[in-house]
Scaffold this active site. Structure first.
Site, PDB file in Angstrom:
ATOM      1  N   ASP A   1     -16.801 -55.903   5.324  1.00 47.43           N
ATOM      2  CA  ASP A   1     -17.563 -57.046   4.830  1.00 47.43           C
ATOM      3  C   ASP A   1     -17.930 -57.921   6.027  1.00 47.43           C
ATOM      4  O   ASP A   1     -17.656 -57.558   7.188  1.00 47.43           O
ATOM      5  CB  ASP A   1     -16.801 -57.800   3.720  1.00 47.43           C
ATOM      6  CG  ASP A   1     -15.625 -58.622   4.231  1.00 47.43           C
ATOM      7  OD1 ASP A   1     -15.301 -58.541   5.434  1.00 47.43           O
ATOM      8  OD2 ASP A   1     -15.025 -59.353   3.421  1.00 47.43           O
TER       9      ASP A   1
ATOM     10  N   CYS B   1     -11.878 -55.861   6.236  1.00 43.60           N
ATOM     11  CA  CYS B   1     -12.352 -57.151   5.725  1.00 43.60           C
ATOM     12  C   CYS B   1     -11.581 -58.209   6.503  1.00 43.60           C
ATOM     13  O   CYS B   1     -10.990 -57.885   7.547  1.00 43.60           O
ATOM     14  CB  CYS B   1     -12.184 -57.253   4.202  1.00 43.60           C
ATOM     15  SG  CYS B   1     -10.489 -57.131   3.593  1.00 43.60           S
TER      16      CYS B   1
ATOM     17  N   THR C   1      -8.715 -59.949   6.028  1.00 42.71           N
ATOM     18  CA  THR C   1      -7.288 -59.637   6.177  1.00 42.71           C
ATOM     19  C   THR C   1      -6.994 -58.149   6.048  1.00 42.71           C
ATOM     20  O   THR C   1      -5.919 -57.695   6.444  1.00 42.71           O
ATOM     21  CB  THR C   1      -6.490 -60.330   5.057  1.00 42.71           C
ATOM     22  OG1 THR C   1      -7.042 -59.905   3.795  1.00 42.71           O
ATOM     23  CG2 THR C   1      -6.551 -61.846   5.188  1.00 42.71           C
TER      24      THR C   1
ATOM     25  N   GLY D   1      -8.063 -57.245   0.530  1.00 43.87           N
ATOM     26  CA  GLY D   1      -9.013 -56.948  -0.549  1.00 43.87           C
ATOM     27  C   GLY D   1      -9.492 -55.506  -0.485  1.00 43.87           C
ATOM     28  O   GLY D   1      -9.528 -54.804  -1.508  1.00 43.87           O
TER      29      GLY D   1
ATOM     30  N   HIS E   1       4.204 -40.267   7.021  1.00 44.04           N
ATOM     31  CA  HIS E   1       4.930 -40.266   5.745  1.00 44.04           C
ATOM     32  C   HIS E   1       4.031 -40.394   4.522  1.00 44.04           C
ATOM     33  O   HIS E   1       4.400 -39.947   3.448  1.00 44.04           O
ATOM     34  CB  HIS E   1       5.950 -41.418   5.711  1.00 44.04           C
ATOM     35  CG  HIS E   1       7.163 -41.152   6.551  1.00 44.04           C
ATOM     36  ND1 HIS E   1       8.313 -41.897   6.443  1.00 44.04           N
ATOM     37  CD2 HIS E   1       7.395 -40.219   7.507  1.00 44.04           C
ATOM     38  CE1 HIS E   1       9.218 -41.436   7.310  1.00 44.04           C
ATOM     39  NE2 HIS E   1       8.677 -40.430   7.977  1.00 44.04           N
ATOM     40  N   ASN E   2       2.875 -41.044   4.673  1.00 44.81           N
ATOM     41  CA  ASN E   2       2.041 -41.330   3.495  1.00 44.81           C
ATOM     42  C   ASN E   2       0.734 -40.554   3.462  1.00 44.81           C
ATOM     43  O   ASN E   2      -0.032 -40.685   2.501  1.00 44.81           O
ATOM     44  CB  ASN E   2       1.742 -42.838   3.406  1.00 44.81           C
ATOM     45  CG  ASN E   2       2.980 -43.694   3.561  1.00 44.81           C
ATOM     46  OD1 ASN E   2       3.153 -44.378   4.561  1.00 44.81           O
ATOM     47  ND2 ASN E   2       3.888 -43.633   2.608  1.00 44.81           N
TER      48      ASN E   2
ATOM     49  N   HIS F   1       7.977 -35.786   1.969  1.00 48.37           N
ATOM     50  CA  HIS F   1       6.938 -36.816   1.825  1.00 48.37           C
ATOM     51  C   HIS F   1       5.828 -36.342   0.883  1.00 48.37           C
ATOM     52  O   HIS F   1       5.256 -37.142   0.153  1.00 48.37           O
ATOM     53  CB  HIS F   1       6.383 -37.211   3.194  1.00 48.37           C
ATOM     54  CG  HIS F   1       7.461 -37.685   4.112  1.00 48.37           C
ATOM     55  ND1 HIS F   1       8.185 -38.825   3.861  1.00 48.37           N
ATOM     56  CD2 HIS F   1       7.987 -37.141   5.239  1.00 48.37           C
ATOM     57  CE1 HIS F   1       9.112 -38.980   4.801  1.00 48.37           C
ATOM     58  NE2 HIS F   1       9.003 -37.973   5.647  1.00 48.37           N
TER      59      HIS F   1
ATOM     60  N   ARG G   1       6.976 -36.870  -2.640  1.00 44.17           N
ATOM     61  CA  ARG G   1       6.821 -38.273  -3.038  1.00 44.17           C
ATOM     62  C   ARG G   1       5.358 -38.613  -3.341  1.00 44.17           C
ATOM     63  O   ARG G   1       5.061 -39.336  -4.299  1.00 44.17           O
ATOM     64  CB  ARG G   1       7.375 -39.180  -1.934  1.00 44.17           C
ATOM     65  CG  ARG G   1       8.887 -39.042  -1.836  1.00 44.17           C
ATOM     66  CD  ARG G   1       9.460 -39.550  -0.548  1.00 44.17           C
ATOM     67  NE  ARG G   1      10.885 -39.244  -0.478  1.00 44.17           N
ATOM     68  CZ  ARG G   1      11.625 -39.365   0.620  1.00 44.17           C
ATOM     69  NH1 ARG G   1      11.084 -39.784   1.751  1.00 44.17           N
ATOM     70  NH2 ARG G   1      12.897 -39.057   0.592  1.00 44.17           N
TER      71      ARG G   1
HETATM   72  C1  RB5 Z   1     -13.807 -63.117   2.941  1.00 44.14           C
HETATM   73  O1  RB5 Z   1     -13.791 -64.489   3.182  1.00 44.14           O
HETATM   74  C2  RB5 Z   1     -12.384 -62.610   2.738  1.00 44.14           C
HETATM   75  O2  RB5 Z   1     -11.877 -63.080   1.533  1.00 44.14           O
HETATM   76  C3  RB5 Z   1     -12.354 -61.090   2.780  1.00 44.14           C
HETATM   77  O3  RB5 Z   1     -12.874 -60.660   3.979  1.00 44.14           O
HETATM   78  C4  RB5 Z   1     -10.990 -60.440   2.662  1.00 44.14           C
HETATM   79  O4  RB5 Z   1     -10.103 -60.958   3.594  1.00 44.14           O
HETATM   80  C5  RB5 Z   1     -10.429 -60.297   1.322  1.00 44.14           C
HETATM   81  O5  RB5 Z   1      -9.350 -59.755   1.107  1.00 44.14           O
END
Ligand code: RB5
Length: 161
Positions: free
Chosen positions: A15, A72, A74, A77, A105-106, A140, A143
């Site tokens: 994003d 994104c 963090t 999302g 493992h995953n 693994h 699982r």
């Molecule tokens: C966008 O502001 C932010 O919410 C998105 O990039 C992300 O971190 C969502 O999990």
């Protein structure tokens, strides 16, 4: 910069919050001889991350690509969206150890990173390690088989109650 041995093509999406990092990661992959399909976004105008998460997750879920990378702000999302898809094992890895273990493992097939969490150099290290680390199989795989299908998981849980 050395080429990755036996490189698989990678589908890449992000994003607006991770656009700058996605451009760096894309250039890094291309430099390493890896074929990339970039599904966007294409700039820093605000977009909704699920719209781009599905583009990558669908292509991995359907088998069109074995590996995908999503970013994104963090990474949270995008990992939530991607893990809705059958056969997708998306791993949020903002550190090197998680990236390596998500493969060993995953058997993670989508790597997720946060553009507001990791810098360009760490992201490149994470991507390289993630692409080059093999799944260990064995216990693994047993699982992974336990959560590959929601229906199977639900059935097994109901039988165990
Ligand atoms: C966008 O502001 C932010 O919410 C998105 O990039 C992300 O971190 C969502 O999990």
């Amino acid at each position: 910069m050395s080429a990755v041995s036996n490189p698989l093509p990678v589908v890449l999406g992000c994003d607006h919050a991770a656009f700058a990092l996605k451009q760096k990661v894309k250039a890094h992959l291309i430099e390493r001889g890896i074929e990339v399909q970039d599904v966007g976004t294409t700039g820093e105008t605000s977009v909704d991350y699920p719209d781009f998460g599905v583009k990558v997750a669908f292509r991995v879920s359907s088998g069109e690509f074995e590996r995908g990378i999503l970013m994104c702000g963090t990474g949270l999302g995008m990992s939530m969206v991607a893990n809705k898809f059958p056969h997708v094992r998306a791993a949020l890895c903002n550190d090197l150890f998680s990236a390596i273990m998500s493969r060993r493992h995953n058997n993670a097939n989508i790597l997720v990173m946060g553009g507001r969490v990791v810098g360009e150099a760490l992201a490149a290290e994470i991507v390289d390690a993630w692409l080059e680390t093999a799944f260990e199989g064995g216990r693994h795989q047993t699982r992974l088989d336990k959560f590959d299908s929601y229906e199977e998981m639900k059935k097994r849980y109901e039988q165990s109650r």
